[in-house]
Structure formats: C-alpha cells, structure tokens
Write a protein that holds these residues in place. Structure first.
Motif: not given
Length: 221
Positions: A28-39, A74-75, A181-191
């Motif tokens: 549910l995180v939009v663009n959690g991998g920074a591939e679309a810039g900061t969109a 990456m962010f 401070g670095y971040a990449d592949n951020l994710a939030f998933v509901l089951q």
C-alpha cells in the motif's frame, strides 16, 4: 450495453479506485522503492525533503548490503532532518482486526550515525492516532559500521476503527555534509481476514460499480 456505456462504467470504477483503501496482499506504499523519484511523497514544513538518488559511489554501491531485487534508485535525505509522508484513506472504518506487516531496507554510511526511520500511523475517522508501528533506525553499530541497507520488518493487527493510514519516512543527519539516512523497498501489506469480507472502501467501490453497471443496462434498453 454498447461500448460507450461499458467504457463509462470502467472509467467510473477506475476513478473510484483511487479512493478505495486496501487491496489485501499488495503493497500500500506508493513508490516505496524510489524508482519514480519522490512521486507519491509529500514534504513537511520546516524539514528538509527526502530525495531519490542512484545507487553508486556517492551513496551505496550495488555490491554493498541492500535488497537483492534493488532497482536503480533509493531514498536519502536533505538537510539535517528530512521528512516525507503519504496518506491512504479507507473511506470507512475497519470493523475487525486485520493483520499487517511493515517492512523495508534502512541504513547509512560507514561509521556515521545518520539514520532513517519508517513509521505508519493508524488514524480513526476524526484523524486521531489510535495506533502505529515503526521500523528503524538502523544504527552504525547495527550495520557493523558498513555502508549499506539492512532489512527490518514488524507485524501486528490493524486496530478496529482505523479509517486511514499515514506513512512517514524520516532521515536524520548526525555528521558529515550529506544526510546519509538511507531507505529502499518500503512496504505495508494487509492480509485478508479469515472471514473474507470485502476490505474497507472496496465494498463501497463494488456497490458503486454495480450501480453504474445497472444504470448502463437500463440506458441500453
């Protein structure tokens, strides 16, 4: 139903889906991998902005610790303290507990203590926080003073009455010229819960889509 009515119904469903909340099993995180810039991410007044940078010698080499499936980006942060956030409105409050997982790759540069933290707020219909979860920060000691990103994950239950989510990504600079401070592949998933009831927001989307379909059929007659 002719093609024009079918197209109108499809477009209505697409337009409403931007307001629909959760799709179980999806990030549910939009663009959690920074591939679309900061969109998908918004800045926060009085703080620096997060930025999307390329893996490489200025930040993290592709051969240094990080996601196996990392993309090109990456962010990282700007200024002494950087913040980015995004929100997701369910359109209605949850009526049962739903399992979630919050995950991502966080890190920093060498022995510097710059760090990143990823936090999710669970908000009720009035915008009041009724819970939350966080991963990070990954300290220099946690990284054994290595430059790179390291996987973190936590899970739990979404509180009953959650109407929206707010995702916060923050980076703190404690030394050096850059905010590392670095971040990449951020994710939030509901089951999906065992009862298999429609998720928040999707039920109203389904009803609206069916209503539009019925209207189109009546018009076709």
């Amino acid at each position: 139903m002719n093609f024009r009515h079918l197209l109108a119904t499809a477009l209505l469903a697409v337009a409403c889906s931007s307001q629909a909340a959760a799709v179980y099993g999806s990030n549910l995180v939009v663009n959690g991998g920074a591939e679309a810039g900061t969109a998908g991410w918004s800045g926060y007044d009085a703080y620096g902005n997060i930025q999307s940078v390329s893996y490489g010698s200025n930040w993290v080499l592709p051969t240094q610790p990080g996601p196996d499936d990392r993309g090109a980006k990456m962010f990282t942060g700007t200024g002494a303290y950087a913040v980015g956030y995004q929100a997701l409105d369910f359109g209605m409050a949850t009526t049962q507990s739903i399992s979630y997982s919050l995950s991502g790759w966080l890190g920093g540069w060498s022995n510097q203590t710059d760090n990143a933290l990823f936090y999710v707020q669970f908000l009720d219909a009035f915008g009041a926080e009724i819970g939350g979860a966080a991963i990070g920060a990954v300290t220099a000691a946690d990284r054994n003073n290595q430059t790179g990103l390291f996987y973190r994950e936590t899970d739990g239950l979404l509180p009953v009455g959650t109407s929206s989510l707010a995702f916060w990504l923050s980076m703190e600079r404690n030394g050096g010229g850059d905010n590392d401070g670095y971040a990449d592949n951020l994710a939030f998933v509901l089951q999906a819960p065992a009862s298999e009831v429609p998720e928040p927001g999707m039920a109203s989307l389904l009803l609206l889509s069916l209503g539009a379909l019925g209207w189109a059929r009546r018009r076709a007659r």
